[in-house]
Write an enzyme that holds these catalytic residues in place. Structure first.
Site: not given
Ligand code: BGC
Length: 255
Positions: A143, A156
């Site tokens: 991410s 996360y």
């Molecule tokens: C997350 C989302 C978030 C996005 C952008 C992703 O990795 O799971 O919750 O909206 O990143 O910030």
């Protein structure tokens, strides 16, 4: 076709980004092993769709936060298709909690589904590649938050920060064996993980405003990059992260 005859495992493969990866890889000729933990009917539907289009796929129920299940998943892939070429560690969850309200159970769950699964998925896939005496590719769906804080979603972010170092460290250790380890870092994608933002018009408008591309990515936008990174066209990409975020990291807070 870019992945003709290659066997690819996709964890969390029956929904969201995983589902799009499964479909894109099968369309490029891969034999796809769809890992899932819930909604077996969705997996069956995916397998059917792929077979109707002349592709190859199977579903395997495995909870990749457990090492024995990851081992089983790889074993079934090899028994079915003869070898493993690519693992996509895609399964992921988030709790949307801050440092002050994240419980031990939240923390453990996020770490085991997002980071432990990717760590042992990488390890066990690499052992299989070595057994085959051939190259192999590990792709972790990370991410933008492997690097970029998201206040209110700390466990996360910490887990994705771990996968950032996993790709770098494992990529360096395994390079000499012809094994590539690459993270793909999506920004905001239109999947169930973003359902709380999508159901809040104000939050959604703010999120869209912060994305130079103007909207959330479609899962297929991420899947295209996965196919490329898995293919021989990307043979010089390893131990790094490929960002696919519509510019969100340059665009503002993104929350
Ligand atoms: C997350 C989302 C978030 C996005 C952008 C992703 O990795 O799971 O919750 O909206 O990143 O910030």
């Amino acid at each position: 076709m870019l992945l003709e005859g290659k066997t690819m495992i996709v964890t969390g493969g029956n929904s969201g980004i995983g589902e799009a990866i499964v479909l894109a890889a099968a369309a490029e000729g891969a034999n796809v092993v769809i890992d899932y933990v819930a909604r077996p009917d969705d997996t069956d539907d995916l397998v059917k769709r792929i077979e109707e289009d002349g592709g190859h796929a199977i579903g395997v129920e495995a909870d990749v936060s457990k090492i024995d299940d990851v081992r089983h998943l790889i074993q079934v892939a090899v028994e079915t298709y003869g070898r493993l070429d690519v693992i996509v560690n895609n399964a992921g969850i988030e709790t949307r909690t801050s440092i002050l309200d994240t419980t031990e159970a939240d923390f453990d769950k996020v770490m085991s589904v997002n980071l432990k699964s990717a760590f042992f998925g990488t390890q066990l896939a690499a052992k299989q590649f070595l057994k085959q005496d051939g190259p192999g590719v590990v792709i972790n769906i990370s991410s933008v938050h492997e690097d970029w804080p998201m206040p209110g979603n700390i466990a996360y972010c910490v887990s994705k920060g771990g996968t950032r170092m996993l790709a770098r460290n494992a990529g360096v250790e395994l390079g000499k064996h012809g094994i590539r380890v690459v993270n793909i870092a999506p920004g905001a994608v239109d999947t169930p993980i973003n359902s709380s933002t999508k159901s809040d018009p104000e939050k959604l408008a703010k999120l869209r405003e912060s994305i130079p591309e103007g909207d959330l990515a479609k899962p297929s936008d991420i899947a295209g990059t996965v196919v490329f990174v898995a293919s021989d066209h990307a043979s010089y990409i390893t131990a790094t992260t490929v960002v696919v975020d519509g510019g969100i990291m340059q665009g503002g807070a993104g929350l």
